[in-house]
Design a protein around this motif. Structure first.
Motif, PDB file in Angstrom:
ATOM      1  N   CYS A  20     -12.904 -36.761 -54.983  1.00  0.00           N
ATOM      2  CA  CYS A  20     -14.108 -37.390 -54.647  1.00  0.00           C
ATOM      3  C   CYS A  20     -13.983 -38.163 -53.347  1.00  0.00           C
ATOM      4  O   CYS A  20     -12.714 -38.554 -52.914  1.00  0.00           O
ATOM      5  N   VAL A  21     -14.948 -38.526 -52.423  1.00  0.00           N
ATOM      6  CA  VAL A  21     -14.824 -39.067 -51.163  1.00  0.00           C
ATOM      7  C   VAL A  21     -15.876 -40.194 -51.338  1.00  0.00           C
ATOM      8  O   VAL A  21     -16.661 -40.082 -51.784  1.00  0.00           O
ATOM      9  N   GLY A  22     -15.769 -41.372 -50.508  1.00  0.00           N
ATOM     10  CA  GLY A  22     -16.877 -42.350 -50.380  1.00  0.00           C
ATOM     11  C   GLY A  22     -17.770 -42.101 -49.335  1.00  0.00           C
ATOM     12  O   GLY A  22     -17.641 -41.390 -48.535  1.00  0.00           O
ATOM     13  N   ALA A  23     -19.160 -42.606 -49.523  1.00  0.00           N
ATOM     14  CA  ALA A  23     -20.341 -42.537 -48.750  1.00  0.00           C
ATOM     15  C   ALA A  23     -21.001 -43.752 -48.792  1.00  0.00           C
ATOM     16  O   ALA A  23     -20.585 -44.658 -49.549  1.00  0.00           O
ATOM     17  N   VAL A  24     -22.211 -43.892 -48.301  1.00  0.00           N
ATOM     18  CA  VAL A  24     -22.909 -45.069 -48.192  1.00  0.00           C
ATOM     19  C   VAL A  24     -24.418 -44.621 -48.496  1.00  0.00           C
ATOM     20  O   VAL A  24     -24.859 -43.650 -48.081  1.00  0.00           O
ATOM     21  N   ALA A  25     -24.806 -44.857 -49.593  1.00  0.00           N
ATOM     22  CA  ALA A  25     -25.950 -44.762 -50.241  1.00  0.00           C
ATOM     23  C   ALA A  25     -27.127 -45.950 -50.235  1.00  0.00           C
ATOM     24  O   ALA A  25     -26.804 -46.897 -50.096  1.00  0.00           O
ATOM     25  N   PHE A  26     -28.386 -45.678 -50.044  1.00  0.00           N
ATOM     26  CA  PHE A  26     -29.441 -46.458 -49.796  1.00  0.00           C
ATOM     27  C   PHE A  26     -30.997 -45.977 -50.147  1.00  0.00           C
ATOM     28  O   PHE A  26     -30.850 -44.770 -50.367  1.00  0.00           O
TER      29      PHE A  26
END
Length: 277
Positions: free
Chosen positions: A72-78
């Motif tokens: 898995c990798v990190g992301a930014v959700a909004f």
């Protein structure tokens, strides 16, 4: 994974990424490193029970399955509904691949208070009025429009509870506003957003809308109350992307304008003054 999470933490907290720790790939507890680093700032990581359906008008950290299938990798959700605002590694990951999610939150919300900028509450003016008769229908400009208390603008989809987010039991659906200055400077890969593409009812000039949250204001002679920020979401991203304008979700974060209640009947015209109370 470590590099992507560190970049996301820096983005969400608006810090230089060089100041966020990046645990070694062989570190047995990388999340402990980040939790302790956040605790120094009075913050923590709150696990989200159902990240795929987490509606939140602010940024949060989803861990999504890597497009190459390697972890898995990190992301930014909004947004409400949520979508991916940024993938720091530039991969092909999508929000559908979310596995787990974390909200960065203060340890004690009572110690957090937004500063009030009194100088920002200067008058502005109506530069454009934009309405649509149905949800997702094309927006069009008008020079004037009747406003009705508790309903919004005549001829607009929210006036008759036909908007995408209409809620007879909620507040803040009568009227939406956005600053012309935001649209003037918004940088998207394929050009700027027009007022019609931004899908807000009133385009303002000369007033800082974010400073009005929780305050009364008038548009012409119509009394209004600013309920909350009108943050971007995956719905707006989908509509603008269909027109070839990608990236609105990330670009409009904290710049999407206001959601307001209409408290009195009247008429709103292009050129009307917007006055904070």
């Amino acid at each position: 994974m470590q590099r992507s999470v560190a970049a996301c933490l820096a983005s969400i907290l608006e810090l230089d990424v060089a100041g966020v720790p990046v645990p070694d790939e062989r570190h047995p507890q990388p999340w402990t490193v980040w939790r302790q680093w956040l605790s120094q700032r009075g913050l923590g990581l709150v696990p989200i029970a159902d990240p795929a359906n987490f509606d939140w008008p602010g940024p949060w950290l989803p861990m999504v399955r890597a497009a190459d299938g390697d972890g898995c990798v990190g992301a930014v959700a909004f947004g409400v509904p949520p979508g991916l605002a940024w993938s720091p590694l530039g991969g092909r990951e999508t929000f559908d691949a979310v596995d787990v999610g974390y909200l960065i939150a203060p340890a004690d919300v009572a110690l957090w208070e937004q500063p009030v900028d009194v100088a920002a509450r200067s008058p502005g003016a109506v530069e454009a009025i934009v309405i649509a008769p149905e949800a997702e229908a094309a927006m069009h400009r008008v020079d004037r429009v009747a406003a009705r208390a508790g309903r919004g603008l005549e001829g607009d989809r929210y006036f008759d509870q036909r908007g995408t987010f209409s809620n007879a039991h909620g507040l803040g659906y009568d009227l939406t506003l956005i600053e012309a200055e935001v649209l003037d400077t918004l940088e998207l890969p394929t050009g700027r957003l027009t007022p019609e593409e931004a899908r807000r009812n009133i385009v303002t000039r000369g007033i800082e809308l974010n400073a009005l949250v929780g305050e009364h204001f008038t548009v012409g002679d119509v009394e209004c109350f600013a309920q909350r920020l009108c943050e971007p979401c995956a719905h707006l991203e989908r509509l603008t992307a269909a027109a070839g304008k990608h990236g609105t979700l990330r670009a409009l974060i904290h710049q999407g304008g206001l959601r307001a209640d209409v408290l009195s009947d009247g008429e709103i015209r292009v050129g009307d003054e917007i006055t904070p109370h």
